[in-house]
Design an enzyme around this catalytic site. Sequence first.
Site: not given
Ligand code: N7H
Length: 515
Positions: A233, A378
């Site tokens: 992440d 996601h």
């Molecule tokens: Fe997310 N996960 O483990 O599934 N997120 N996220 N997120 N997230 C991203 O690209 C995760 C949450 C964004 O630019 C990755 O850095 C989990 C909220 C955005 O392509 C992974 C939770 C919000 C991106 C996860 C969580 C976002 C992103 C890939 C909660 C906004 C970049 C790694 C527990 C409202 C997208 C990466 C892009 C990436 C996870 C929360 C947003 C693995 C587990 C609440 C914008």
Amino acid sequence: MKTPSFYTLFGLGLCAQIAAAIGVEDSSSLERRADDILIDPAAIPSLPSLDKASAAAASNGLNLSNIQGDLLIGMRKNKEQFVFFSISNPLIFKKQFKKNVLPLITTTTQILNPPRRPKASLNIAFSSRGLVKLGIADNLNDTAFTAGMRNQAELGLLGDPLPLTDPGRWKPEFSGSTIDGVLIIASDTDTNMGGCRDAISKLFANCAKQVYSLSGAARPGNQAGHEHFGYADGISNPAIQGFDTASKGQPPFPGQAVVPPGEILLGNTGDRNTRPDWTKDGSFLAFRQLKQLVPEFNQFVNANPLPVKGLTKQQQSDLFGARMVGRWKSGAPVFLSPRVDNATLGADPMLNNDFNYALNGAAQADPTDQSRCPFSAHIRKTRPRADLNGSDPNSNHHIVRAGIPYGPEVTAAEARTSKSTKDRGLAFVSYQSNLLAGFQFIQRIWANNPNFVHPGTGFDPIIGANSSQPRQVKGLDLTNPNRTVTITTDFVVSEGGEYFFSPSMAALSSSRFSA
Ligand code: N7H
């Protein structure tokens, strides 16, 4: 029951040597630092050097020494503690703040200079209620901030089940509206962080009390930089003109969005709203405590292997999980590696973000093709890239994610029973200049909206919220893209949060915050 003050809660601790404990200029305290306050996993792109960032800042009129250190550095903290506080005496608070806390607030310039990094970094941000308590009546021109996260959640705008006060929902500390601000301490060890916290407790004696605190830490060993479900992440944060890059042109890492500084920092080029002058170089901070049901998530993924020929059962399940996220656990995007994980790709920041969901350099992604990545994944929901047409398609909906995992690793008993008995999750933090275009937009208009990015796409299977009702998701099964998967468990559960404003150093030094 009487709520304890900071003084009572933390004791006197290292108060006699406050400056030495977390001062930036004290070389002896630097020597005592066991490790860096930041982690540096391979998948996450490195920060710009101080020289590069300073040159970029100079050509964009950005003053990195005026910006608090947490705003632009992303998800790379080693250990972090969030101390939520309520102000009981605003005048003493301002006096104590000026004398004892302000000199310890860490700037972006300090964070970018490893030898000058403090033993523990310290940032501060205030809720709308906190600003009012300090006598700041200005309208910051962000209705979500002014209303507060609780109000927005109660209006049903975040998808959190209502009422928030029912058991297992929002923590009473967040639903009680008593939080005026948050201190954010980051360090390498609990001891170093504890020293900082002890110092703060002394500084705030008789003028503030702790409402709640949450400690986060990078996960151990090779899981550092991975959230609790196991996925890398913090890979894809936007490149900011004047920090990561001097011009609007190429980002330092292929596939990164390049955004004007005003999309994150108020009062800078790209901030579309009118703000009071003093808010320049500050940012809105969205904090969410997001509990993760990891054993339950693993059970669900293992129960849903995708029937792709040539893969083992485990690979078929891993593929299902990766398609929920849009990336494999290594960080490799499923769009670039659609069948199995590719650890080399995942670990290379020059490659692991270099895609836009369109093939052969097309400006727009094929609206019918989910074979490489579901529309509902996601990362596709939260940054649709070329799913939306235009030269800068997702402009104005970028955030800098700066959170950290909290809670212990899954125990053998939890893994065996597929039932969470310990509390773990993501202390989600995002910075943006506009909450309605940043966090709240992404959560509400994209992740929670089953008709985004195309009609019938379904919910974001990771964070999409449907008031705890079942969530339907399409496109996960590449062998049958029309199949609907119904998810009856929320693997990510909101336990509350708040919106804050993180002021610039100049603002913090002014009579608004200091007396
Ligand atoms: Fe997310 N996960 O483990 O599934 N997120 N996220 N997120 N997230 C991203 O690209 C995760 C949450 C964004 O630019 C990755 O850095 C989990 C909220 C955005 O392509 C992974 C939770 C919000 C991106 C996860 C969580 C976002 C992103 C890939 C909660 C906004 C970049 C790694 C527990 C409202 C997208 C990466 C892009 C990436 C996870 C929360 C947003 C693995 C587990 C609440 C914008």
